[in-house]
Design an enzyme around this catalytic site. Structure first.
Site, PDB file in Angstrom:
ATOM      1  CB  CYS A 234      -1.003  -0.008   1.170  1.00 52.50           C
ATOM      2  SG  CYS A 234      -0.324   0.309   2.795  1.00 52.50           S
TER       3      CYS A 234
ATOM      4  NE  ARG B 235      -4.631   1.567   1.600  1.00 55.62           N
ATOM      5  CZ  ARG B 235      -4.514   2.365   0.555  1.00 55.62           C
ATOM      6  NH1 ARG B 235      -5.436   2.321  -0.398  1.00 55.62           N
ATOM      7  NH2 ARG B 235      -3.503   3.198   0.437  1.00 55.62           N
TER       8      ARG B 235
ATOM      9  CG  ASP C  86       5.352 -28.255  -3.193  1.00 54.20           C
ATOM     10  OD1 ASP C  86       5.261 -27.316  -2.380  1.00 54.20           O
ATOM     11  OD2 ASP C  86       6.337 -28.402  -3.924  1.00 54.20           O
TER      12      ASP C  86
END
Length: 191
Positions: free
Chosen positions: A10, A16, A133
């Site tokens: 951000c 954020r 995986d």
């Protein structure tokens, strides 16, 4: 093996992106407590004026209210090596997407606006993803989202509003929007 690394970006790295960093980390641990070694969630800001600072208090409150932790967070300025190390880069806005891609054009295929990535995730077929995986599964999710994006730009509604200087209600809405992406991503990554 290196963990699958998600970099949240951000502007100042105190609202954020740290919320997204910590809420993805919490969503991953909710799915699989041992997955903390398999998925790494980090953040940075395009500007360095808050470098070293803690998370903004209303952002920290939102993280705590959602069973995450803001403890130990320190804001940092985005650097090229952070981009190089990330397997997925999620920006708060399209402008920050542009900033990232201007720094590292080769990162465009693994860089998304957060809301855009959340929108695309809904169309990623889980049956086509590797199962054994986590790292390979994460890479496959990013590749599938890039194919689904099909070169289209993010939509205006994909951006997260900047809640800095605004009230707790705005931070709560932004937290909800972050979790609209981080929780489904954790569920797809760790079935």
């Amino acid at each position: 093996m290196a963990p699958f690394t998600v970099l949240h970006v951000c502007m100042g790295n105190i609202c954020r992106s740290p919320m997204a960093e910590r809420l993805l980390d919490r969503a991953v641990r909710d799915r699989a407590p041992q997955a903390g070694d398999l998925v790494r969630s980090v953040s940075a800001g395009t500007g360095g004026w808050h470098e070293g600072e803690e998370m903004n208090p209303p952002a920290a409150r939102q993280v705590r209210a959602r069973n995450g932790t803001p403890d130990g967070f320190a804001a940092r300025k985005l650097r090229g090596d952070f981009l190089d190390d990330a397997d997925l880069i999620l920006t708060a806005t399209a402008d920050q997407y542009d900033y990232v891609v201007a720094l590292r054009p080769d990162a465009a295929g693994r860089t998304f606006v957060l809301g855009e990535f959340g929108r695309l995730l809904a169309s990623v077929p889980p049956g086509d993803l590797p199962t054994a995986d986590v790292y390979a599964r994460g890479v496959a999710i990013v590749e599938a989202a890039e194919r689904l994006r099909a070169g289209e730009p993010a939509q205006p509604g994909d951006d997260l509003d900047d809640p800095w200087g605004r009230g707790d209600q705005t931070f709560q809405r932004v937290g909800d929007e972050i979790e609209d992406t981080t929780v489904p991503f954790a569920a797809l990554l760790l079935p």
